[in-house]
Motif scaffolding. Structure first.
Motif, mmCIF file in Angstrom:
data_model
loop_
_atom_site.group_PDB
_atom_site.id
_atom_site.type_symbol
_atom_site.label_atom_id
_atom_site.label_comp_id
_atom_site.label_asym_id
_atom_site.label_seq_id
_atom_site.Cartn_x
_atom_site.Cartn_y
_atom_site.Cartn_z
ATOM 1 N N GLU A 67 0.828 -1.204 0.000
ATOM 2 C CA GLU A 67 0.000 0.000 0.000
ATOM 3 C C GLU A 67 0.871 1.267 0.000
ATOM 4 O OE1 GLU A 67 -3.763 1.989 0.342
ATOM 5 O OE2 GLU A 67 -3.462 -0.176 0.333
ATOM 6 N N VAL A 68 1.874 1.279 0.869
ATOM 7 C CA VAL A 68 2.778 2.437 0.951
ATOM 8 C C VAL A 68 3.521 2.617 -0.370
ATOM 9 C CG1 VAL A 68 4.882 3.282 2.065
ATOM 10 C CG2 VAL A 68 3.038 2.360 3.455
ATOM 11 N N LEU A 69 4.038 1.511 -0.918
ATOM 12 C CA LEU A 69 4.780 1.605 -2.175
ATOM 13 C C LEU A 69 3.878 2.021 -3.333
ATOM 14 C CD1 LEU A 69 7.123 -1.507 -1.841
ATOM 15 C CD2 LEU A 69 7.757 0.893 -1.634
ATOM 16 N N SER A 70 2.641 1.571 -3.326
ATOM 17 C CA SER A 70 1.694 1.976 -4.373
ATOM 18 C C SER A 70 1.450 3.484 -4.319
ATOM 19 C CB SER A 70 0.370 1.236 -4.228
ATOM 20 O OG SER A 70 0.537 -0.130 -4.450
ATOM 21 N N LYS A 71 1.265 4.009 -3.113
ATOM 22 C CA LYS A 71 1.064 5.455 -2.966
ATOM 23 C C LYS A 71 2.305 6.226 -3.412
ATOM 24 C CE LYS A 71 -2.375 5.242 0.713
ATOM 25 N NZ LYS A 71 -2.675 5.487 2.122
ATOM 26 N N GLN A 72 3.481 5.710 -3.029
ATOM 27 C CA GLN A 72 4.726 6.371 -3.427
ATOM 28 C C GLN A 72 4.888 6.329 -4.944
ATOM 29 O OE1 GLN A 72 8.184 4.721 -1.557
ATOM 30 N NE2 GLN A 72 9.606 6.026 -2.662
ATOM 31 N N LEU A 73 4.566 5.186 -5.555
ATOM 32 C CA LEU A 73 4.646 5.061 -7.010
ATOM 33 C C LEU A 73 3.686 6.023 -7.699
ATOM 34 C CD1 LEU A 73 5.876 3.516 -9.401
ATOM 35 C CD2 LEU A 73 4.030 1.865 -9.168
ATOM 36 N N GLU A 74 2.505 6.167 -7.170
ATOM 37 C CA GLU A 74 1.526 7.096 -7.738
ATOM 38 C C GLU A 74 2.036 8.540 -7.652
ATOM 39 O OE1 GLU A 74 -1.734 8.125 -9.820
ATOM 40 O OE2 GLU A 74 -1.163 6.082 -9.324
ATOM 41 N N LYS A 75 2.646 8.893 -6.510
ATOM 42 C CA LYS A 75 3.216 10.246 -6.370
ATOM 43 C C LYS A 75 4.337 10.466 -7.382
ATOM 44 C CE LYS A 75 2.270 10.958 -1.441
ATOM 45 N NZ LYS A 75 2.882 11.082 -0.109
#
Length: 166
Positions: A67-75
């Motif tokens: 979840e954290v990595l997905s948010k970071q990737l989206e940013k």
């Protein structure tokens, strides 16, 4: 020899009593064995349940990381798209500037260059096509006559057959 407790010394009643007691002992041992198996099964179940809880905890941690990595990737994706848009915009501005400068330079060159230079195809961006031999299409090397928009006229400055003066 002494007779065991519950056995009488003669008669068939004592044998039946012994068999009954033996059967009771066997049944109680089977019950104990069954209880032991149940205890072992419960222990194995508890051990499996503990392993499952541990693996579930690992899974939840991994899902949190995803979840954290997905948010970071989206940013990062948004930042990349913004930067790409900026670069494209800058490239478009630079291309527009380049086109304006080329147009400006061509306008100045046309203003400085005499009209006959374009008519005779002296510049590479001349609108007049040049033949395969390298001569202007209105040029006739044999007669040394050059035709222009004002009509044909004799050209004195030619050197040799078909070569214009440099």
């Amino acid at each position: 020899m002494a007779t065991p407790l519950g056995w009488s010394q003669g008669g068939s009643g004592s044998v039946c009593l012994a068999f009954d007691q033996l059967r009771d002992v066997i049944e109680s041992q089977e019950e104990l064995i069954q209880q032991l198996r149940n205890v072992e099964e419960k222990a194995a179940h508890a051990k499996t349940k503990a392993l499952l809880a541990k693996e579930e905890e690992k899974l939840q941690f991994a899902l949190g990381e995803v979840e954290v990595l997905s948010k970071q990737l989206e940013k990062e994706k948004l930042a990349f798209e913004k930067a790409l848009s900026s670069v494209k915009s800058r490239a478009l501005q630079e291309t527009s500037k380049k086109d304006q400068l080329i147009t400006k330079c061509n306008g100045r060159r046309e203003a400085r260059t005499p009209r006959h230079a374009y008519m005779h195809g002296l510049f590479s961006n001349s609108p007049v096509p040049v033949s395969r031999a390298g001569f202007h299409p209105n040029f006739c090397p044999r007669l040394r006559i050059q035709a222009g928009p004002g009509g044909p006229h004799l050209r004195k400055g030619l050197q040799g057959p078909g070569r214009p003066r440099k």
